[in-house]
Design a protein around this motif. Structure first.
Motif, PDB file in Angstrom:
ATOM      1  N   ASN A  52       0.836  -1.189   0.000  1.00 42.10           N
ATOM      2  CA  ASN A  52       0.000   0.000   0.000  1.00 42.10           C
ATOM      3  C   ASN A  52       0.877   1.247   0.000  1.00 42.10           C
ATOM      4  O   ASN A  52       1.761   1.403   0.853  1.00 42.10           O
ATOM      5  N   GLU A  53       0.623   2.133  -0.941  1.00 40.10           N
ATOM      6  CA  GLU A  53       1.510   3.276  -1.153  1.00 40.10           C
ATOM      7  C   GLU A  53       1.574   4.208   0.046  1.00 40.10           C
ATOM      8  O   GLU A  53       2.654   4.658   0.440  1.00 40.10           O
ATOM      9  N   ILE A  95      21.358   6.352  -9.535  1.00 41.97           N
ATOM     10  CA  ILE A  95      19.931   6.597  -9.685  1.00 41.97           C
ATOM     11  C   ILE A  95      19.209   5.985  -8.496  1.00 41.97           C
ATOM     12  O   ILE A  95      19.515   4.864  -8.076  1.00 41.97           O
ATOM     13  N   VAL A  96      18.294   6.744  -7.922  1.00 41.46           N
ATOM     14  CA  VAL A  96      17.530   6.303  -6.756  1.00 41.46           C
ATOM     15  C   VAL A  96      16.080   6.074  -7.170  1.00 41.46           C
ATOM     16  O   VAL A  96      15.454   6.952  -7.774  1.00 41.46           O
ATOM     17  N   PHE A  97      15.556   4.896  -6.849  1.00 41.20           N
ATOM     18  CA  PHE A  97      14.152   4.592  -7.089  1.00 41.20           C
ATOM     19  C   PHE A  97      13.427   4.657  -5.753  1.00 41.20           C
ATOM     20  O   PHE A  97      13.601   3.795  -4.897  1.00 41.20           O
ATOM     21  N   ALA A  98      12.636   5.702  -5.592  1.00 42.16           N
ATOM     22  CA  ALA A  98      11.933   5.948  -4.341  1.00 42.16           C
ATOM     23  C   ALA A  98      10.525   5.365  -4.380  1.00 42.16           C
ATOM     24  O   ALA A  98      10.016   4.982  -5.431  1.00 42.16           O
ATOM     25  N   SER A  99       9.882   5.340  -3.223  1.00 42.56           N
ATOM     26  CA  SER A  99       8.559   4.740  -3.100  1.00 42.56           C
ATOM     27  C   SER A  99       7.440   5.676  -3.538  1.00 42.56           C
ATOM     28  O   SER A  99       6.445   5.243  -4.121  1.00 42.56           O
ATOM     29  N   THR A 100       7.592   6.960  -3.255  1.00 42.22           N
ATOM     30  CA  THR A 100       6.595   7.960  -3.615  1.00 42.22           C
ATOM     31  C   THR A 100       7.311   9.260  -3.958  1.00 42.22           C
ATOM     32  O   THR A 100       8.520   9.398  -3.740  1.00 42.22           O
ATOM     33  N   VAL A 101       6.547  10.232  -4.459  1.00 41.41           N
ATOM     34  CA  VAL A 101       7.128  11.533  -4.791  1.00 41.41           C
ATOM     35  C   VAL A 101       7.696  12.202  -3.541  1.00 41.41           C
ATOM     36  O   VAL A 101       8.818  12.732  -3.570  1.00 41.41           O
ATOM     37  N   GLN A 124      26.931  18.088 -13.705  1.00 42.23           N
ATOM     38  CA  GLN A 124      27.763  17.865 -12.526  1.00 42.23           C
ATOM     39  C   GLN A 124      27.015  17.180 -11.383  1.00 42.23           C
ATOM     40  O   GLN A 124      27.534  17.073 -10.269  1.00 42.23           O
ATOM     41  N   PHE A 125      25.811  16.706 -11.654  1.00 35.51           N
ATOM     42  CA  PHE A 125      25.024  16.063 -10.608  1.00 35.51           C
ATOM     43  C   PHE A 125      25.374  14.577 -10.503  1.00 35.51           C
ATOM     44  O   PHE A 125      25.557  13.898 -11.501  1.00 35.51           O
ATOM     45  N   ASN A 126      25.440  14.096  -9.275  1.00 34.38           N
ATOM     46  CA  ASN A 126      25.818  12.701  -9.034  1.00 34.38           C
ATOM     47  C   ASN A 126      24.613  11.768  -8.914  1.00 34.38           C
ATOM     48  O   ASN A 126      24.718  10.583  -9.231  1.00 34.38           O
ATOM     49  N   VAL A 127      23.481  12.301  -8.434  1.00 34.19           N
ATOM     50  CA  VAL A 127      22.358  11.431  -8.098  1.00 34.19           C
ATOM     51  C   VAL A 127      21.069  11.950  -8.740  1.00 34.19           C
ATOM     52  O   VAL A 127      20.809  13.164  -8.739  1.00 34.19           O
ATOM     53  N   LEU A 128      20.281  11.017  -9.263  1.00 34.75           N
ATOM     54  CA  LEU A 128      18.944  11.323  -9.769  1.00 34.75           C
ATOM     55  C   LEU A 128      17.939  10.515  -8.959  1.00 34.75           C
ATOM     56  O   LEU A 128      17.935   9.281  -9.002  1.00 34.75           O
ATOM     57  N   CYS A 129      17.098  11.212  -8.207  1.00 33.34           N
ATOM     58  CA  CYS A 129      16.025  10.565  -7.446  1.00 33.34           C
ATOM     59  C   CYS A 129      14.751  10.635  -8.268  1.00 33.34           C
ATOM     60  O   CYS A 129      14.419  11.700  -8.799  1.00 33.34           O
ATOM     61  N   ASN A 130      14.031   9.522  -8.353  1.00 38.12           N
ATOM     62  CA  ASN A 130      12.844   9.532  -9.218  1.00 38.12           C
ATOM     63  C   ASN A 130      11.787   8.570  -8.717  1.00 38.12           C
ATOM     64  O   ASN A 130      12.035   7.672  -7.925  1.00 38.12           O
ATOM     65  N   VAL A 131      10.583   8.773  -9.254  1.00 36.93           N
ATOM     66  CA  VAL A 131       9.469   7.864  -9.043  1.00 36.93           C
ATOM     67  C   VAL A 131       8.811   7.620 -10.402  1.00 36.93           C
ATOM     68  O   VAL A 131       8.293   8.540 -11.022  1.00 36.93           O
ATOM     69  N   GLY A 132       8.890   6.390 -10.904  1.00 31.59           N
ATOM     70  CA  GLY A 132       8.142   5.993 -12.088  1.00 31.59           C
ATOM     71  C   GLY A 132       8.577   6.586 -13.409  1.00 31.59           C
ATOM     72  O   GLY A 132       7.875   6.443 -14.404  1.00 31.59           O
ATOM     73  N   ILE A 133       9.722   7.251 -13.460  1.00 29.70           N
ATOM     74  CA  ILE A 133      10.168   7.851 -14.715  1.00 29.70           C
ATOM     75  C   ILE A 133      11.296   7.046 -15.342  1.00 29.70           C
ATOM     76  O   ILE A 133      11.275   6.740 -16.532  1.00 29.70           O
ATOM     77  N   ALA A 134      12.303   6.679 -14.560  1.00 26.17           N
ATOM     78  CA  ALA A 134      13.465   5.969 -15.100  1.00 26.17           C
ATOM     79  C   ALA A 134      13.298   4.459 -15.035  1.00 26.17           C
ATOM     80  O   ALA A 134      14.240   3.718 -15.288  1.00 26.17           O
ATOM     81  N   THR A 135      12.108   3.992 -14.707  1.00 21.68           N
ATOM     82  CA  THR A 135      11.861   2.557 -14.602  1.00 21.68           C
ATOM     83  C   THR A 135      12.030   1.862 -15.939  1.00 21.68           C
ATOM     84  O   THR A 135      12.571   0.757 -16.031  1.00 21.68           O
ATOM     85  N   GLU A 136      11.566   2.502 -17.011  1.00 23.85           N
ATOM     86  CA  GLU A 136      11.621   1.916 -18.354  1.00 23.85           C
ATOM     87  C   GLU A 136      12.078   2.971 -19.345  1.00 23.85           C
ATOM     88  O   GLU A 136      11.729   4.151 -19.238  1.00 23.85           O
ATOM     89  N   GLY A 137      12.874   2.538 -20.326  1.00 17.97           N
ATOM     90  CA  GLY A 137      13.193   3.387 -21.459  1.00 17.97           C
ATOM     91  C   GLY A 137      14.200   4.485 -21.208  1.00 17.97           C
ATOM     92  O   GLY A 137      14.449   5.300 -22.097  1.00 17.97           O
ATOM     93  N   VAL A 138      14.793   4.562 -20.037  1.00 19.68           N
ATOM     94  CA  VAL A 138      15.839   5.547 -19.764  1.00 19.68           C
ATOM     95  C   VAL A 138      17.174   4.820 -19.811  1.00 19.68           C
ATOM     96  O   VAL A 138      17.518   4.074 -18.897  1.00 19.68           O
TER      97      VAL A 138
END
Length: 379
Positions: A197-198, A228-234, A272-286
């Motif tokens: 449950n989200e 790249i960080v895959f988080a649970s929610t925005v 110059q950024f080291n980290v990309l935090c995301n939700v549902g964007i880099a999961t596919e096709g990136v």
């Protein structure tokens, strides 16, 4: 464009039966877009019309560029706010837009990320053109519900395993460092739609200690690397990004509501950024081969989602011989190593009583071109 031997074998299998409907399974980074380009080129040379379907903007722009640069294929885009040339025999379409228009008569339909193909949007297109040859592309022919794909595709075509691709130098393996959440904590979260449950998951993952663990693991194992960080929610993604920046680790956040998604992703990749935090964007096709570390901060019961997330780090790049998998989700313990050998035919056929949630549909939402959250499929 010269294809690898296993890619040519897949193309030959597809072309050997022009009337069958086939689902191609190949690991992330194995070259599904190249295979699709060769298939498109072959059918176009025979005077056929080809429709390439995807559900997200990034999955539409990338194949258009690759098909032209690698095969010289000129294509038109069917998507909101795009002017389409329907006389062009190759169309790359947003499934949401095409589902409403049905304004092109294809001889061949190719579905990218075809683990979503059972969704109503795709099914309406498939049923509208029953005489078109149907081809699906996916790394993960899997549905959390346990249901298979045989209602949509006749055949499953598999090729190299992840381990074989690693041994041949086409992928790099994961080196995992795990920071357990604790089974007792995750087990208390109720299951909604087959997965955690989200809202309850967000409450757990926003814990200050768990977020601090991500900073600690980056500094200990991946300092200075692209991660790249895959988080649970925005909210969770923004909180991680904020804490990383507070600690001097230059980080960005992107989600479905970000108006300049492509700019943010390019800034991460080339800036110059080291980290990309995301939700549902880099999961596919990136596809960013520069990624050297993947941080999993999204617990999931879905094997497909887990493998899609891990796959973002597996592409080779320069002297990269492995990628770091920083598991802050217990996913590694739940699903195992991302290069485990899997019998995909089991999931393709469907598994009865696969899980206690097998009768519940797991819903997967994406932002369409009109800025609306729409349901795609269980993953």
């Amino acid at each position: 464009m010269k294809l690898r031997s296993y890619q040519l074998e897949i193309v030959d299998k597809i072309l050997s039966n022009p009337k069958s409907s086939d689902l191609i399974q190949l690991a992330t980074g194995g070259g599904k877009t190249v295979i699709a380009g060769q298939i498109c080129n072959t059918f176009l040379s025979k005077g056929k019309k080809v429709l390439f379907l995807a559900h997200r903007e990034e999955l539409i722009s990338q194949p258009k560029e690759k098909f032209f640069s690698q095969f010289g294929i000129d294509s038109s885009i069917i998507m909101a706010k795009h002017k389409s040339d329907l006389e062009t025999p190759m169309q790359i379409a947003s499934v949401q837009t095409f589902n409403r228009r049905l304004n092109f008569e294809p001889n061949v339909i190719i579905i990218d990320e075809a683990h979503h193909s059972t969704a109503a949007t795709y099914q309406r297109v498939i049923k509208a053109y029953p005489n078109a040859k149907l081809i699906g592309l996916t790394a993960t022919p899997y549905r959390l519900s346990g249901k298979g794909f045989k209602d949509t595709f006749q055949n499953l075509i598999t090729s190299r395993t992840v381990k074989q691709l690693e041994n041949e130098g086409f992928l790099v393996p994961a080196k995992c460092y795990s920071y357990p959440i604790g089974h007792d904590k995750l087990s208390r979260i109720k299951i909604t739609g087959g997965d955690y449950n989200e809202q309850e998951l967000e409450e757990l993952m926003l814990d200050r200690v768990l977020i601090e663990d991500i900073v600690v693991s980056y500094e200990a194992h991946a300092k200075g690397k692209k991660m790249i960080v895959f988080a649970s929610t925005v909210s969770h993604s923004k909180a991680i990004c904020q804490r990383l920046n507070e600690m001097g680790i230059k980080s960005l956040h992107v989600d479905a509501n970000s108006k300049n998604r492509s700019e943010i992703i390019n800034e991460f990749r080339y800036g110059q950024f080291n980290v990309l935090c995301n939700v549902g964007i880099a999961t596919e096709g990136v596809d960013i081969p520069e990624i050297e570390a993947v941080c999993l901060a999204r617990p999931t019961k879905s094997l497909a989602l887990y493998l899609q997330l891990c796959g973002r780090g597996s592409r080779p790049f320069r002297n990269k011989t492995e990628y770091l998998l920083l598991d802050h989700s217990d996913n590694f313990f739940y699903h195992g190593s991302p290069n485990n050998d899997l019998d995909w035919s089991i999931y393709f056929d469907g598994i009865s009583n696969y899980s206690v949630e097998s009768n519940v549909k797991s819903r997967f939402f994406v932002m369409d071109e009109n800025g609306l959250n729409i349901e795609i499929e269980d993953i």
